[in-house]
Scaffold this motif. Structure first.
Motif, PDB file in Angstrom:
ATOM      1  N   SER A   1      25.902   2.710  33.394  1.00  0.00           N
ATOM      2  CA  SER A   1      25.926   4.170  33.443  1.00  0.00           C
ATOM      3  C   SER A   1      26.836   4.634  32.308  1.00  0.00           C
ATOM      4  O   SER A   1      28.031   4.869  32.503  1.00  0.00           O
ATOM      5  N   PRO A   2      26.266   4.759  31.108  1.00  0.00           N
ATOM      6  CA  PRO A   2      27.106   5.044  29.925  1.00  0.00           C
ATOM      7  C   PRO A   2      27.905   6.337  30.087  1.00  0.00           C
ATOM      8  O   PRO A   2      27.377   7.347  30.539  1.00  0.00           O
ATOM      9  N   ARG A   3      29.180   6.277  29.719  1.00  0.00           N
ATOM     10  CA  ARG A   3      30.024   7.479  29.732  1.00  0.00           C
ATOM     11  C   ARG A   3      29.679   8.291  28.486  1.00  0.00           C
ATOM     12  O   ARG A   3      29.718   7.778  27.372  1.00  0.00           O
ATOM     13  N   ILE A   4      29.354   9.568  28.699  1.00  0.00           N
ATOM     14  CA  ILE A   4      28.959  10.429  27.591  1.00  0.00           C
ATOM     15  C   ILE A   4      30.102  11.374  27.249  1.00  0.00           C
ATOM     16  O   ILE A   4      30.677  12.008  28.131  1.00  0.00           O
ATOM     17  N   GLY A   5      30.443  11.471  25.957  1.00  0.00           N
ATOM     18  CA  GLY A   5      31.503  12.390  25.535  1.00  0.00           C
ATOM     19  C   GLY A   5      30.972  13.344  24.473  1.00  0.00           C
ATOM     20  O   GLY A   5      30.066  13.002  23.723  1.00  0.00           O
ATOM     21  N   LEU A   6      31.534  14.549  24.453  1.00  0.00           N
ATOM     22  CA  LEU A   6      31.166  15.527  23.433  1.00  0.00           C
ATOM     23  C   LEU A   6      32.307  15.578  22.418  1.00  0.00           C
ATOM     24  O   LEU A   6      33.446  15.850  22.782  1.00  0.00           O
TER      25      LEU A   6
ATOM     26  N   ASP B   1      27.409  13.377  36.027  1.00  0.00           N
ATOM     27  CA  ASP B   1      28.244  12.283  36.523  1.00  0.00           C
ATOM     28  C   ASP B   1      28.639  11.305  35.419  1.00  0.00           C
ATOM     29  O   ASP B   1      29.629  10.587  35.537  1.00  0.00           O
ATOM     30  N   GLN B   2      27.826  11.266  34.372  1.00  0.00           N
ATOM     31  CA  GLN B   2      28.152  10.376  33.251  1.00  0.00           C
ATOM     32  C   GLN B   2      29.029  11.070  32.215  1.00  0.00           C
ATOM     33  O   GLN B   2      29.610  10.431  31.353  1.00  0.00           O
ATOM     34  N   TYR B   3      29.067  12.410  32.306  1.00  0.00           N
ATOM     35  CA  TYR B   3      29.736  13.195  31.270  1.00  0.00           C
ATOM     36  C   TYR B   3      31.245  13.179  31.475  1.00  0.00           C
ATOM     37  O   TYR B   3      31.738  13.617  32.506  1.00  0.00           O
ATOM     38  N   VAL B   4      31.976  12.660  30.492  1.00  0.00           N
ATOM     39  CA  VAL B   4      33.438  12.598  30.616  1.00  0.00           C
ATOM     40  C   VAL B   4      34.114  13.787  29.943  1.00  0.00           C
ATOM     41  O   VAL B   4      35.333  13.874  29.915  1.00  0.00           O
TER      42      VAL B   4
END
Lengths: 330, 330
Positions: free
Chosen positions: A172-177, A205-208
């Protein structure tokens, strides 16, 4: 699987391209490679390499785009150049993938002209893999789309996440902006809008959240999203500072060395290999109805072989099918 | 010259701030420093340091902004915090300069609230000095203005050039525009417009055109212009990758060392100093009617002393007068 290799693209082309293709045949038994470019020159190289099989064929093209040329202008002047022919072959379903170490802007421009977008995709984006303190991260986009809208950035999150999951087996890759501060509300309009979109999406849920430039190499996320302008500057600044630091460190340390000189040289070489992220498979242009792998201009034969492997892996993992399923469902 | 020092700003404040101010007195005989913050704590530190002169005074403030706080919100909650008081003192002409190692976003936000802009300046910008293969370059803006217009970028070129000329004694600084390719027409609308503006301006002879991320550390220009979002990401990515590379190199090299271990450690330390660009004087917020020097959050006493020196130097070189002369003439 049939792959069109832009045989003329790259600083040292066509030699490493031809040798990289030959080397790939044993490693990847399911592929056939179409070398696109200067037919007599490519046939001479194949015969000099004593290649006589039928899995590599040559497809003639007229001219090629030099690294310093302006992409759009060059494509207009040379409509039958190796790169344009590769894309036409993919558009005509003659091949499943295009691999090129040529002028990146031209690879993208030639691709965008075919309008060969996956269903549901608004704008394709280039995804590069960078080394981090925790392993590696995918950064998307690094130049295909220099003036993005928030819906494009959202789609990069979807595609980058599927890519990281499929290719790097991250559950479940952590996604960052990418942003200029980690708090909510940071950045400019585009990034504030994208932050909102991601926070309220299926990816929440993956968005950090926002990740600063410093967090990129610290490995704070597995997938990092930004518009092409920012990603391109980040990538090239990284290459520039790595170069600068390697030179400075080697100048500072080498004169201090005496007995350990050879050992340190060895250690340096090993480290250099770890940083050749461009050489380790190339960067996919995500969002294309087909497969496009972009290699670094300085690609060696090994880098070309790795890019052919990356194209194969991309197909095996059904990256495009997964992207379509996710975007069309949305 | 009177300088307000945000005594509470910085990861290790107020100790290094107080000690940095005391150390500056001998080096900079023309300054007096007003320590702004928690009066009892600052008076105790001064007396512990056996300081008894009259060139350092204490000005009470209520609270301070922590490094992780959201600037605008925090300023609303703490209108009398050390940072806000520093700016109010400059707006009231009680001091000539503000120096802070606090939350950068808050330093800028507090400054923008005072609307203390130099005549002709549309938006102030933060200028940092980066080491390059050819010496150093000034990058402006790194975060004061995350959504810039081309006229802002043009003014950054004017101000950055004057700063490089005055402070670094570069006769005719080469100005570059950060972009994703070196050719004309590259980038997005903002960068294409700015490129046009610079090409047809008074600065055209100094303007070297678009510079890619890689060219920054190669020293292709003395002054590099970009919007705050891009500059901030470049700066923090640079810090991140420098950190990452230093760790990786040291992990790779140290175990290979035996006899030369001490010598290499020494060389590494010397090199580290060269890269403490934040410690070498701080970054001015250009375009302010007054002087504002922003220091890194981790500033030591030496870094604070250097920032006080930078404020003095900025005044001696008449940077603001030169900026006004250039912009009002335009």
């Amino acid at each position: 699987m049939r792959i069109a290799l832009d045989a003329m693209g790259g600083d040292h082309a066509p030699e490493p391209n031809v040798h990289g293709a030959i080397a790939a045949l044993d490693l990847l038994p399911e592929i056939s490679v179409c070398l696109v470019g200067d037919r007599p020159r490519l046939e001479t190289l194949l015969s000099e390499a004593a290649y006589s099989g039928d899995r590599i064929t040559v497809h003639a093209a007229e001219g090629f785009i030099e690294m310093h040329e302006k992409p759009v202008e060059a494509l207009r002047k040379k409509p039958k150049c190796s790169l344009a022919v590769c894309w036409q072959m993919m558009a005509g379903k003659e091949v499943d993938a295009v691999v090129s170490a040529g002028n990146t802007g031209a690879v993208v421009a030639a691709g965008l002209r075919t309008r060969l977008f996956l269903k549901g995709v608004k704008r394709p984006g280039i995804a590069v893999t960078l080394p981090t303190l925790k392993g590696k991260s995918v950064l998307i986009d690094v130049g295909a789309n220099p003036q993005a809208r928030s819906e494009h950035l959202y789609q990069y999150a979807v595609m980058g996440s599927i890519y990281a999951k499929s290719i790097f087996k991250i559950d479940s890759p952590r996604i960052g902006l990418i942003n200029i501060g980690s708090e909510d509300g940071k950045g400019n309009e585009l990034y504030r809008e994208t932050h909102q979109l991601l926070t309220s999406s299926d990816l929440k849920d993956q968005y950090v959240g926002n990740v600063e430039g410093r967090g990129l190499y610290a490995g704070e996320a597995d997938v990092l999203i930004c518009e092409g302008f920012v990603g391109n500057v980040v990538l090239k600044t990284s290459e520039g500072i790595a170069d600068f630091l390697m030179k400075s460190i080697s100048e500072a340390i080498m004169p201090a060395l005496d007995a350990d000189r050879d050992k340190v040289m060895e250690a340096f070489k090993g480290l250099g290999k770890r940083f050749q992220y461009h050489g380790t498979g190339g960067a996919p242009l995500l969002g294309i109805d087909g497969i496009c792998i972009i290699c670094h201009g300085s690609s060696s034969a090994d880098a070309i072989t790795n890019a052919l492997r990356a194209a194969t892996n991309y197909e095996h993992q059904h990256v495009n099918e997964r992207i379509t399923a996710a975007l069309v469902r949305d």
